[in-house]
Motif scaffolding. Structure first.
Motif, short mmCIF file in Angstrom:
data_model
loop_
_atom_site.label_atom_id
_atom_site.label_comp_id
_atom_site.label_asym_id
_atom_site.label_seq_id
_atom_site.Cartn_x
_atom_site.Cartn_y
_atom_site.Cartn_z
N ASN A 121 10.95 10.46 -45.88
CA ASN A 121 10.53 10.07 -44.51
C ASN A 121 12.02 9.20 -44.17
OD1 ASN A 121 8.04 9.07 -45.32
ND2 ASN A 121 8.26 8.25 -46.89
N VAL A 122 12.86 9.32 -45.13
CA VAL A 122 14.22 8.84 -44.14
C VAL A 122 14.76 10.29 -43.61
CG1 VAL A 122 16.17 8.25 -45.01
CG2 VAL A 122 14.30 7.38 -45.92
N ALA A 123 14.58 11.21 -44.72
CA ALA A 123 15.65 12.67 -44.18
C ALA A 123 15.19 12.97 -42.38
CB ALA A 123 15.66 13.55 -44.93
N SER A 161 9.69 16.10 -35.36
CA SER A 161 8.13 15.39 -34.83
C SER A 161 8.07 14.64 -36.17
CB SER A 161 6.98 16.94 -35.36
OG SER A 161 7.78 17.06 -36.40
N ARG A 162 9.36 13.88 -36.84
CA ARG A 162 9.03 12.86 -37.88
C ARG A 162 7.97 12.96 -38.76
NH1 ARG A 162 13.57 11.88 -35.86
NH2 ARG A 162 13.99 10.63 -33.95
N GLU A 187 6.57 18.45 -44.04
CA GLU A 187 7.14 19.20 -42.78
C GLU A 187 8.98 19.68 -43.53
OE1 GLU A 187 6.65 21.71 -40.71
OE2 GLU A 187 8.87 22.63 -40.81
N VAL A 188 9.24 17.85 -43.25
CA VAL A 188 11.08 17.83 -43.87
C VAL A 188 10.72 18.53 -45.30
CG1 VAL A 188 12.29 15.99 -44.75
CG2 VAL A 188 11.74 16.24 -42.23
N GLN A 246 11.98 21.89 -49.82
CA GLN A 246 11.97 22.40 -51.53
C GLN A 246 11.86 23.90 -51.22
OE1 GLN A 246 11.28 21.10 -54.34
NE2 GLN A 246 10.97 18.81 -53.52
N GLY A 247 12.03 24.03 -49.75
CA GLY A 247 12.15 26.10 -49.60
C GLY A 247 13.28 26.23 -49.82
N LEU A 248 14.38 25.44 -49.54
CA LEU A 248 15.36 25.85 -49.31
C LEU A 248 16.17 26.12 -50.72
CD1 LEU A 248 17.14 24.05 -46.43
CD2 LEU A 248 17.15 26.35 -46.66
N LEU A 249 15.48 24.19 -51.15
CA LEU A 249 16.18 24.18 -52.89
C LEU A 249 15.41 25.90 -53.82
CD1 LEU A 249 18.01 22.17 -53.70
CD2 LEU A 249 15.32 21.13 -54.79
N ARG A 250 14.77 26.19 -53.60
CA ARG A 250 13.97 27.13 -54.30
C ARG A 250 14.56 28.31 -54.21
NH1 ARG A 250 8.71 24.34 -53.97
NH2 ARG A 250 8.13 25.71 -51.56
N ARG A 251 15.38 28.51 -52.95
CA ARG A 251 15.72 30.10 -53.15
C ARG A 251 17.14 29.86 -54.09
NH1 ARG A 251 17.47 29.68 -47.02
NH2 ARG A 251 19.03 31.06 -47.25
N PRO A 252 17.03 31.58 -54.70
CA PRO A 252 18.60 31.57 -55.43
C PRO A 252 19.61 31.74 -54.76
CG PRO A 252 16.60 33.75 -55.34
CD PRO A 252 16.47 32.35 -54.36
#
Ligand SMILES: Nc1ncnc2c1ncn2[C@@H]1O[C@H](COP(=O)(O)OP(=O)(O)OP(=O)(O)O)[C@@H](O)[C@H]1O
Length: 254
Positions: free
Chosen positions: A208-210, A233-234, A238-239, A244-250
Motif C-alpha cells: 500500500n505504501v510501495a 494504477s495504485r 499488483e505491487v 513477491q515474484g522478484l523475491l522468489r527468483r533464484p
C-alpha cells in the motif's frame, strides 16, 4: 562541501557493505549495495525482516558507519566528514522521519517544527510555509498529545523539511497509522517529491505504501537484488505480486 555538489545526483550509494559482530557470529547486514536517486524521485525499499532495509537507511543518513563503499549526499562523501561536520551536514541536507514520529510532547507543533532550524530572519516565514503546505495551520499551537497520528506524522515531516534538505528519509512512515491516515501520508510524500523536486527514500513492508513510489528497490540478505516501477494504477495487489515474484527468483537470475 564537495565541488561536484551542483551536478551530482542527490544520493549515490556505491558498493556499501556493513557487518555486525555478535559474540561469535558475524551478520552481513549490507552486501555491496549500489543505489542512485535523482532529484524528485520517490524510492521505496522493500524486503523481508532482517534484509537490511533499516541498516541501509541509517547508512544513507550517516547514522551507521559503513565497512566498505561510500554514501554521497549532494556529492558529499559522508565518510570524509568529522562527527561534528556530519551532524551539521545531516541537519541541513537530510530530513528524517520515523514510524514513531519522535516529537517532543511538551512542545507545540510549531515549536517541534522549528526545533532543528538555526534561527534566522526568515525562519518564521519558512515555518508558516511548511505549516501551510502540510495543512497544519490550525494545529500549530497543539501539542502532540492533542493531535491524531496522521497529524503527528505531518508535523514530523514538516520538521524534517524545515531546513530544506536534499533528501528525505522515512523509516516505516505509516507503521503507526491506520489505513486512511497512512494513505494520506503516502500521497503527501508523492506530492512533495513532485512539487519540490525532493528526493525521498522510504522503507516499508507494505505494498500500500510501495504503490506510491516511482521505483521499488527489493532487498534480500543485505543486497538490493532487483527493482521495479509500479505502473501508476495504485493497485497494492499488483505491487505485491511484482515484489513477491522478484523475491522468489533464484539469486543467479536476479
Ligand atoms: N546494531 C546491530 N547489532 C547487531 N546486528 C544488527 C544490528 N542492526 C541490525 N542488525 C542485524 O542486521 C540485519 C539487518 O537488519 P535491519 O534492521 O537492517 O533489517 P530490516 O530489513 O530493516 O528488518 P525489519 O524489517 O525487521 O526492520 C539483521 O540480521 C539484524 O539482526
Amino acid at each position: 562541501m564537495n565541488s561536484s555538489t551542483q551536478t551530482s545526483p542527490p544520493l549515490v550509494v556505491e558498493g556499501v557493505c556493513k557487518q555486525f559482530r555478535r559474540s561469535q557470529s558475524v551478520i552481513t547486514a549490507l552486501n555491496e549495495v549500489d543505489l542512485t536517486a535523482e532529484a524528485g524521485e520517490f524510492i521505496v525499499i522493500m524486503g523481508a525482516s532482517g534484509s537490511g532495509k533499516s541498516t541501509l537507511l541509517h547508512a544513507i543518513a550517516g547514522l551507521t558507519d559503513v565497512d566498505e563503499g561510500k554514501v554521497l549526499v549532494n556529492g558529499q562523501d559522508l565518510s570524509q566528514l568529522s562527527d561534528v561536520q556530519l551532524t551539521r551536514f545531516r541537519g541541513k541536507e537530510i530530513g528524517l522521519v520515523f514510524q514513531a514520529f519522535n516529537l517532543i510532547s511538551s512542545l507545540t507543533a510549531e515549536d517541534n517544527i522549528r526545533l532543528p532550524a538555526p534561527s534566522s530572519n526568515d525562519l518564521s516565514k519558512r515555518v508558516d510555509q511548511v505549516l501551510g503546505r502540510l495543512n497544519l495551520q490550525d494545529r500549530r499551537l497543539h501539542k502532540p498529545g492533542a493531535l491524531s497520528g496522521g497529524e503527528q506524522q505531518r508535523v514530523a515531516i514538516a520538521r524534517a523539511l524545515i531546513c530544506d534538505p536534499a533528501i528525505l528519509l522515512a523509516d516505516e512512515p505509516t507503521g503507526s497509522l491506520d489505513f486512511d491516515a497512512g494513505q494520506q501520508i503516502c500521497q503527501l510524500l508523492h506530492e512533495l517529491s513532485r512539487e519540490q523536486g525532493r528526493t525521498i527514500v522510504a522503507v516499508t513492508h507494505e505494498p500500500n505504501v510501495a504503490m506510491w513510489a516511482d521505483r521499488v528497490v527489493v532487498m534480500r540478505d543485505g543486497k538490493n537484488i532487483a527493482e521495479f516501477t509500479p505502473d501508476g494504477s495504485r493497485d497494492p495487489q499488483e505491487v505485491a505480486m511484482q515484489y513477491q515474484g522478484l523475491l522468489r527468483r533464484p539469486m543467479e537470475t536476479v
